[in-house]
Structure formats: C-alpha cells, structure tokens
Design a protein around this motif. Sequence first.
Motif, PDB file in Angstrom:
ATOM      1  N   ARG A  68       0.859  -1.180   0.000  1.00  0.00           N
ATOM      2  CA  ARG A  68       0.000   0.000   0.000  1.00  0.00           C
ATOM      3  C   ARG A  68       0.898   1.234   0.000  1.00  0.00           C
ATOM      4  NH1 ARG A  68      -5.217   0.672   0.992  1.00  0.00           N
ATOM      5  NH2 ARG A  68      -5.370  -1.419   1.871  1.00  0.00           N
ATOM      6  N   LYS A  69       0.756   2.095  -1.021  1.00  0.00           N
ATOM      7  CA  LYS A  69       1.593   3.284  -1.175  1.00  0.00           C
ATOM      8  C   LYS A  69       0.708   4.508  -1.371  1.00  0.00           C
ATOM      9  CE  LYS A  69       5.619   3.069  -2.148  1.00  0.00           C
ATOM     10  NZ  LYS A  69       6.830   3.238  -1.386  1.00  0.00           N
ATOM     11  N   ASN A  70       1.198   5.652  -0.909  1.00  0.00           N
ATOM     12  CA  ASN A  70       0.544   6.930  -1.174  1.00  0.00           C
ATOM     13  C   ASN A  70       1.035   7.455  -2.511  1.00  0.00           C
ATOM     14  OD1 ASN A  70      -1.054   7.300   1.120  1.00  0.00           O
ATOM     15  ND2 ASN A  70       0.702   8.002   2.305  1.00  0.00           N
ATOM     16  N   LEU A  71       0.106   7.756  -3.409  1.00  0.00           N
ATOM     17  CA  LEU A  71       0.436   8.271  -4.727  1.00  0.00           C
ATOM     18  C   LEU A  71      -0.490   9.434  -5.060  1.00  0.00           C
ATOM     19  CD1 LEU A  71       0.792   4.840  -6.506  1.00  0.00           C
ATOM     20  CD2 LEU A  71       2.648   6.361  -5.874  1.00  0.00           C
ATOM     21  N   ARG A  72      -0.062  10.300  -5.952  1.00  0.00           N
ATOM     22  CA  ARG A  72      -0.803  11.498  -6.348  1.00  0.00           C
ATOM     23  C   ARG A  72      -1.578  11.210  -7.626  1.00  0.00           C
ATOM     24  NH1 ARG A  72      -2.484  16.266  -4.313  1.00  0.00           N
ATOM     25  NH2 ARG A  72      -0.621  16.378  -3.057  1.00  0.00           N
ATOM     26  N   GLY A  73      -2.695  11.884  -7.814  1.00  0.00           N
ATOM     27  CA  GLY A  73      -3.524  11.724  -9.007  1.00  0.00           C
ATOM     28  C   GLY A  73      -2.881  12.291 -10.253  1.00  0.00           C
ATOM     29  N   ASN A  74      -3.562  12.162 -11.394  1.00  0.00           N
ATOM     30  CA  ASN A  74      -2.961  12.488 -12.687  1.00  0.00           C
ATOM     31  C   ASN A  74      -3.215  13.917 -13.169  1.00  0.00           C
ATOM     32  OD1 ASN A  74      -5.663  12.283 -13.293  1.00  0.00           O
ATOM     33  ND2 ASN A  74      -5.403  10.792 -14.915  1.00  0.00           N
ATOM     34  N   ILE A  75      -3.880  14.756 -12.391  1.00  0.00           N
ATOM     35  CA  ILE A  75      -4.170  16.127 -12.803  1.00  0.00           C
ATOM     36  C   ILE A  75      -3.251  17.094 -12.056  1.00  0.00           C
ATOM     37  CG2 ILE A  75      -5.927  17.929 -12.870  1.00  0.00           C
ATOM     38  CD1 ILE A  75      -8.012  15.751 -13.144  1.00  0.00           C
ATOM     39  N   ILE A  76      -2.717  18.069 -12.791  1.00  0.00           N
ATOM     40  CA  ILE A  76      -1.800  19.043 -12.196  1.00  0.00           C
ATOM     41  C   ILE A  76      -2.588  20.055 -11.384  1.00  0.00           C
ATOM     42  CG2 ILE A  76      -0.163  20.884 -12.696  1.00  0.00           C
ATOM     43  CD1 ILE A  76       0.721  19.241 -15.078  1.00  0.00           C
ATOM     44  N   ALA A  77      -2.207  20.180 -10.099  1.00  0.00           N
ATOM     45  CA  ALA A  77      -2.839  21.125  -9.182  1.00  0.00           C
ATOM     46  C   ALA A  77      -1.746  22.004  -8.569  1.00  0.00           C
ATOM     47  CB  ALA A  77      -3.595  20.364  -8.098  1.00  0.00           C
ATOM     48  N   GLN A  78      -2.122  22.840  -7.617  1.00  0.00           N
ATOM     49  CA  GLN A  78      -1.156  23.750  -6.987  1.00  0.00           C
ATOM     50  C   GLN A  78      -0.193  23.017  -6.063  1.00  0.00           C
ATOM     51  OE1 GLN A  78      -3.523  26.758  -5.151  1.00  0.00           O
ATOM     52  NE2 GLN A  78      -3.766  27.902  -7.051  1.00  0.00           N
ATOM     53  N   ASP A  79      -0.511  21.791  -5.654  1.00  0.00           N
ATOM     54  CA  ASP A  79       0.371  21.025  -4.777  1.00  0.00           C
ATOM     55  C   ASP A  79       1.534  20.372  -5.523  1.00  0.00           C
ATOM     56  OD1 ASP A  79      -1.252  21.652  -2.692  1.00  0.00           O
ATOM     57  OD2 ASP A  79      -2.317  19.751  -2.670  1.00  0.00           O
ATOM     58  N   ILE A  80       1.492  20.369  -6.839  1.00  0.00           N
ATOM     59  CA  ILE A  80       2.535  19.728  -7.635  1.00  0.00           C
ATOM     60  C   ILE A  80       3.772  20.625  -7.648  1.00  0.00           C
ATOM     61  CG2 ILE A  80       3.140  18.868  -9.931  1.00  0.00           C
ATOM     62  CD1 ILE A  80       1.026  17.194  -8.496  1.00  0.00           C
ATOM     63  N   ALA A  81       4.941  20.029  -7.434  1.00  0.00           N
ATOM     64  CA  ALA A  81       6.190  20.790  -7.412  1.00  0.00           C
ATOM     65  C   ALA A  81       7.012  20.564  -8.679  1.00  0.00           C
ATOM     66  CB  ALA A  81       7.014  20.407  -6.192  1.00  0.00           C
ATOM     67  N   GLN A  82       7.002  19.337  -9.203  1.00  0.00           N
ATOM     68  CA  GLN A  82       7.821  19.004 -10.365  1.00  0.00           C
ATOM     69  C   GLN A  82       6.945  18.404 -11.445  1.00  0.00           C
ATOM     70  OE1 GLN A  82      11.383  16.735  -9.630  1.00  0.00           O
ATOM     71  NE2 GLN A  82      11.051  15.544 -11.482  1.00  0.00           N
ATOM     72  N   ILE A  83       7.168  18.837 -12.685  1.00  0.00           N
ATOM     73  CA  ILE A  83       6.420  18.329 -13.829  1.00  0.00           C
ATOM     74  C   ILE A  83       7.435  17.791 -14.837  1.00  0.00           C
ATOM     75  CG2 ILE A  83       4.823  18.899 -15.680  1.00  0.00           C
ATOM     76  CD1 ILE A  83       3.900  21.245 -13.856  1.00  0.00           C
ATOM     77  N   ASN A  84       7.320  16.517 -15.152  1.00  0.00           N
ATOM     78  CA  ASN A  84       8.212  15.893 -16.121  1.00  0.00           C
ATOM     79  C   ASN A  84       7.577  15.972 -17.504  1.00  0.00           C
ATOM     80  OD1 ASN A  84       9.747  15.160 -13.883  1.00  0.00           O
ATOM     81  ND2 ASN A  84       8.745  13.176 -13.737  1.00  0.00           N
ATOM     82  N   CYS A  85       8.359  16.417 -18.490  1.00  0.00           N
ATOM     83  CA  CYS A  85       7.853  16.593 -19.849  1.00  0.00           C
ATOM     84  C   CYS A  85       8.852  16.031 -20.845  1.00  0.00           C
ATOM     85  CB  CYS A  85       7.661  18.073 -20.165  1.00  0.00           C
ATOM     86  SG  CYS A  85       6.627  18.958 -19.030  1.00  0.00           S
ATOM     87  N   LYS A  86       8.340  15.697 -22.031  1.00  0.00           N
ATOM     88  CA  LYS A  86       9.230  15.344 -23.126  1.00  0.00           C
ATOM     89  C   LYS A  86       8.822  16.133 -24.355  1.00  0.00           C
ATOM     90  CE  LYS A  86       7.004  11.292 -25.117  1.00  0.00           C
ATOM     91  NZ  LYS A  86       7.166   9.883 -25.436  1.00  0.00           N
ATOM     92  N   VAL A  87       9.779  16.348 -25.235  1.00  0.00           N
ATOM     93  CA  VAL A  87       9.576  17.168 -26.421  1.00  0.00           C
ATOM     94  C   VAL A  87       8.807  16.368 -27.461  1.00  0.00           C
ATOM     95  CG1 VAL A  87      10.732  18.401 -28.287  1.00  0.00           C
ATOM     96  CG2 VAL A  87      11.663  18.492 -25.976  1.00  0.00           C
ATOM     97  N   VAL A  88       7.697  16.964 -27.947  1.00  0.00           N
ATOM     98  CA  VAL A  88       6.902  16.351 -29.009  1.00  0.00           C
ATOM     99  C   VAL A  88       7.197  17.035 -30.332  1.00  0.00           C
ATOM    100  CG1 VAL A  88       4.561  15.920 -29.831  1.00  0.00           C
ATOM    101  CG2 VAL A  88       5.076  15.729 -27.423  1.00  0.00           C
ATOM    102  N   LYS A  89       7.252  18.379 -30.287  1.00  0.00           N
ATOM    103  CA  LYS A  89       7.524  19.177 -31.477  1.00  0.00           C
ATOM    104  C   LYS A  89       8.630  20.159 -31.123  1.00  0.00           C
ATOM    105  CE  LYS A  89       5.340  22.625 -34.368  1.00  0.00           C
ATOM    106  NZ  LYS A  89       4.156  23.471 -34.471  1.00  0.00           N
ATOM    107  N   ALA A  90       9.678  20.213 -31.933  1.00  0.00           N
ATOM    108  CA  ALA A  90      10.840  21.034 -31.609  1.00  0.00           C
ATOM    109  C   ALA A  90      10.927  22.271 -32.490  1.00  0.00           C
ATOM    110  CB  ALA A  90      12.111  20.208 -31.765  1.00  0.00           C
TER     111      ALA A  90
END
Length: 129
Positions: free
Chosen positions: A89-111
């Motif tokens: 049993r682990k604590n995990l965060r949902g999939n929607i970005i809210a004000q509590d999020i500190a880091q957002i991981n992204c990858k390049v789709v169009k350069a």
Amino acid sequence: MANFKFVISDKNQSWQIEKPQGECPILGKKIGDSFSASFLGLDGYELLITGGSDKDGFPMRKDIEGTVRKAIVITRGIGFKGRKGERVRKNLRGNIIAQDIAQINCKVVKAGKPLEELLPKKGKKEESK
C-alpha cells in the motif's frame, strides 16, 4: 505562490526550468496532455506531460483520477520497488496538475530551435582545494 519545476527531456539530455505557478497555464492538465512551451521561453516547442511529483515527493500516477493523494495497493509500476508477487500500500498522487505539484516531467513532441541555444548552460562549480 510556489514554483513549478519543469524537467524537459529530449532524447538523451534533460533540462530544468523553474517558473512561478501564476505564469503557467497548465493547471488542470493531465498526464498525457501536450501544451505549447512558449510561456517557458521555448517558442515553437510542444511538450507532453509524462509525470511529476508533489511538494512532499509523492509521484503522480496516470491511473489515479483527480488531484488527490490516495493510498492504493500496487504490485508494479510507478512508485513501487519490490519483488515479484509482492503487494504494497503506497501513497500516490492523481494524474491532474494542481497547486500542490512541485515538479512536472515533460518530453519534447515538437521542436523549434535547438534547446542548447535557448536554455542557459550551468557552469561547473570550481572545486576548493
């Protein structure tokens, strides 16, 4: 307001950009959504949200709906390091970005222009003798 730390990966390299939350129009976006990165100073770039973590370090998971933190039983995947057949049993965060999020991981789709030109390089720290 706090800051968002964007970790942008492109092939074998990654860069970090920090922006105040008020300047970022991505609140309410989900993991898997893409957005224009012009507000980060990356004109012509389109980024895909691949994950992130909240201010306390709990990772976001794509299969948990909403912005809340939940304790779920998992057997494999994001947020789990264990042996085969083990359930935890682990604590995990949902999939929607809210004000509590500190880091957002992204990858390049169009350069656009190369990222090396747009983002400043961090100099190596001098070692004290």
